[in-house]
Write an enzyme that holds these catalytic residues in place. Structure first.
Site, PDB file in Angstrom:
ATOM      1  CB  CYS A  71     -13.008  17.348 -20.176  1.00  0.00           C
ATOM      2  SG  CYS A  71     -12.836  17.720 -21.940  1.00  0.00           S
ATOM      3  CG  HIS A  72     -13.532  23.470 -21.248  1.00  0.00           C
ATOM      4  ND1 HIS A  72     -12.310  23.299 -20.622  1.00  0.00           N
ATOM      5  CD2 HIS A  72     -14.008  24.667 -20.839  1.00  0.00           C
ATOM      6  CE1 HIS A  72     -12.059  24.368 -19.886  1.00  0.00           C
ATOM      7  NE2 HIS A  72     -13.064  25.206 -19.991  1.00  0.00           N
ATOM      8  CB  THR A  73     -16.393  17.486 -23.732  1.00  0.00           C
ATOM      9  OG1 THR A  73     -15.356  17.919 -24.610  1.00  0.00           O
ATOM     10  CG2 THR A  73     -17.485  16.808 -24.522  1.00  0.00           C
ATOM     11  CG  HIS A  93     -15.110  12.711 -20.758  1.00  0.00           C
ATOM     12  ND1 HIS A  93     -15.749  13.863 -20.397  1.00  0.00           N
ATOM     13  CD2 HIS A  93     -14.154  13.086 -21.640  1.00  0.00           C
ATOM     14  CE1 HIS A  93     -15.230  14.887 -21.044  1.00  0.00           C
ATOM     15  NE2 HIS A  93     -14.241  14.443 -21.804  1.00  0.00           N
ATOM     16  CD  GLU A  94      -9.208  15.022 -18.731  1.00  0.00           C
ATOM     17  OE1 GLU A  94      -9.568  15.442 -19.836  1.00  0.00           O
ATOM     18  OE2 GLU A  94      -8.573  15.726 -17.928  1.00  0.00           O
ATOM     19  CB  CYS A 123     -14.612  -3.679 -30.126  1.00  0.00           C
ATOM     20  SG  CYS A 123     -14.797  -3.666 -31.927  1.00  0.00           S
ATOM     21  CB  CYS A 126     -16.341  -2.806 -35.039  1.00  0.00           C
ATOM     22  SG  CYS A 126     -15.383  -1.296 -34.804  1.00  0.00           S
ATOM     23  CB  CYS A 129     -11.536  -1.902 -34.360  1.00  0.00           C
ATOM     24  SG  CYS A 129     -12.121  -0.970 -32.938  1.00  0.00           S
ATOM     25  CB  CYS A 137     -14.406   1.561 -31.447  1.00  0.00           C
ATOM     26  SG  CYS A 137     -15.181  -0.024 -31.033  1.00  0.00           S
ATOM     27  NE  ARG A 141     -19.970   8.151 -30.413  1.00  0.00           N
ATOM     28  CZ  ARG A 141     -20.984   8.886 -29.969  1.00  0.00           C
ATOM     29  NH1 ARG A 141     -22.008   8.300 -29.354  1.00  0.00           N
ATOM     30  NH2 ARG A 141     -20.977  10.188 -30.141  1.00  0.00           N
ATOM     31  CB  CYS A 201     -10.450  13.475 -22.221  1.00  0.00           C
ATOM     32  SG  CYS A 201     -11.163  14.427 -23.580  1.00  0.00           S
ATOM     33  NE  ARG A 396      -8.788  18.482 -18.590  1.00  0.00           N
ATOM     34  CZ  ARG A 396      -9.262  19.140 -19.660  1.00  0.00           C
ATOM     35  NH1 ARG A 396      -9.482  20.435 -19.615  1.00  0.00           N
ATOM     36  NH2 ARG A 396      -9.545  18.478 -20.779  1.00  0.00           N
TER      37      ARG A 396
END
Ligand code: NAD
Ligand code: AHE
Ligand code: ZN
Ligand code: ZN
Length: 403
Positions: A71-73, A93-94, A123, A126, A129, A137, A141, A201, A396
């Site tokens: 991903c670009h992130t 993360h994907e 979760c 919290c 959530c 959430c 984090r 993502c 992608r």
């Protein structure tokens, strides 16, 4: 059909599950040495290393990652422009994979389950959530932002004894990763993991920005700035929401051909105009668009995306991630006169609850995934995959992690 023996669930029908399951019996509780792409320094090529992955502790899940997309992130953090970027780290993360083992107290997944790791946790306990107002959430984090696991504020990854930071609580550029249990979505075992990895993502982000964040109504006029995967998923979402006009804005005119397949009805290239792009759009739409989406990460474009919105009600949603130190600005009069500026993370979807439903939608052919995948490579080609991302023809690229 399933048989539960000593708390272990056996499924007769799923062969992949059985084979991963029996190999996971051999590795449970052990350190696994596997291949991972390590980012040692910003912008320096990733290095494929033998990485040691510690067993999951309480509330953690170790996953065999089978496929990951870029991903670009990932590129953003690798570039050194992410204020939360830590090195050395394992990005990614994907992805999609199969649970190898679980730590104490984990009840919602079992070894052998097919899963999507979710950088945005859920979760269900919290303040965030329980608010009913956000998909963010708070449970893990601070740990995920610091590149560690919450239990002992340490990493589960190391190379020859030296710790390697986690990234976004997922670190999927590794054959095995450890994540918090609140960050794992259990999905239909029949779903193809080489496709549904994209639901980690980019695709949900674009769809959810339209459905959950903006709540686009039928007949709306929509402008999308940036027609990469995220912008195209916005187009797909806007089409399904019944938008009457979907105007794609991109500096790469080649994007229009592909964008039509995702629902874009008109195309504007800012380079073809002398006027500011917001004025071009206001003129094209009798006063401005109902909804706009910034899918680039450029703060000047974010301003244009707000200012092309219709007076009185136009809403602009920021999706793009801008570099450290960048700030947005506009005349407050733009907001005084009724325009609304919003942002979205993961398209407002609650990850553990809603990712499995997105997988089901894909299985029923209600949302696209295959069409976003332009390239398939292996983990060893990851640097080439990052090069491809910067070329216009790549949406992608999915990496296979195991032979
Ligand atoms: N908020 C979230 O939850 C979330 C999730 C995923 C991705 N993102 C971010 O969304 C952004 C888009 O991701 P992507 O994977 O689609 O990226 P991408 O690079 O594939 O797409 C960006 C598009 O913008 C175009 N573009 C660049 N500059 C432009 C300009 N000045 N005017 C018009 N068009 C321009 C490019 O030609 C390209 O087509 C990135 O910043 C990414 O980090 C945010
Ligand atoms: N560390 C970055 C944050 C970048 C950011 O905004 N991330 C998005 C997801 S991008 C996925 O490709 C997000 O969801 N943020 C919410 C969160 O991280 O909790 C920075 O500080 O700039
Ligand atoms: Zn992403
Ligand atoms: Zn929570």
């Amino acid at each position: 059909m399933a048989l539960v023996l000593a708390g272990i669930r056996f499924h007769w029908k799923t062969n992949i599950r059985d084979s991963v399951f029996s190999s996971s019996m051999a590795t449970q509780g052990q350190v696994i040495t596997c291949k991972a792409a390590v980012a040692y320094e910003p912008n320096k090529p990733l290095v494929i290393e033998d990485v040691q992955v510690a067993p999951p502790q309480a509330g953690e899940v170790r996953i065999k990652i089978l496929f990951t997309a870029l991903c670009h992130t990932d590129a953003y953090t690798w570039s050194g422009k992410d204020p939360e970027g830590l090195f050395p780290c394992i990005l990614g993360h994907e992805a999609a994979g199969i649970v190898e083992s679980i730590g104490e107290g984990v009840t919602e997944v079992q070894p052998g389950d097919h899963v999507i790791p979710c950088y945005q946790a859920e979760c269900r306990e919290c303040k965030f959530c329980k608010s009913g107002k956000t998909n963010l959430c708070g449970k893990v984090r601070t740990a995920t932002g610091a590149g560690v696991m919450m239990n002992d504020r340490k990493s589960r990854f190391s190379v020859n004894g030296k710790p390697i930071y986690h990234f976004m609580g997922t670190s999927t550029f590794s054959q095995y990763t450890v994540v918090h249990d609140v960050s794992v979505a259990k999905i239909d075992p029949q779903a193809p993991l080489d496709k549904v990895c994209l639901l980690g993502c980019g695709v949900p982000t674009g769809l959810g920005a339209v459905w959950n964040t903006a709540k686009v109504e039928p007949g709306s006029i929509v402008a999308i700035f940036g027609l990469g995967t995220v912008g195209l998923a916005v187009a797909e979402g806007a089409k399904s929401a019944g938008a009457s006009r979907i105007i794609g804005v991109d500096i790469d005119s080649k994007k229009y051909d592909i964008a039509k397949n995702f629902g874009v009805t008109e195309f504007v290239n800012p380079k073809d105009h002398d006027k500011p792009i917001q004025q071009v759009l206001v003129d094209l739409t009798d006063g401005g668009v109902d909804y706009s989406f910034e899918c680039i990460g450029n703060v000047s474009v974010m301003r244009a995306a707000l200012e092309c919105c219709h007076k009185g009600w136009g809403t602009s949603v920021i999706i793009g991630v801008a570099a450290s130190g960048q700030e947005i600005s506009t005349r407050p009069f733009q907001l005084v006169t009724g325009r609304v500026w919003k942002g979205t993370a993961f398209g407002g979807f609650k990850s553990r609850s809603q990712v499995p439903r997105l997988v089901d939608k894909y299985m029923k052919k209600e949302i696209k995934i295959d069409e976003y995948i332009t390239h398939n490579l292996t983990l060893g080609d990851i640097n080439k995959a990052f090069d491809l991302m910067h070329e216009g023809g790549c949406l992608r690229c999915v990496l296979k992690l195991h032979e």
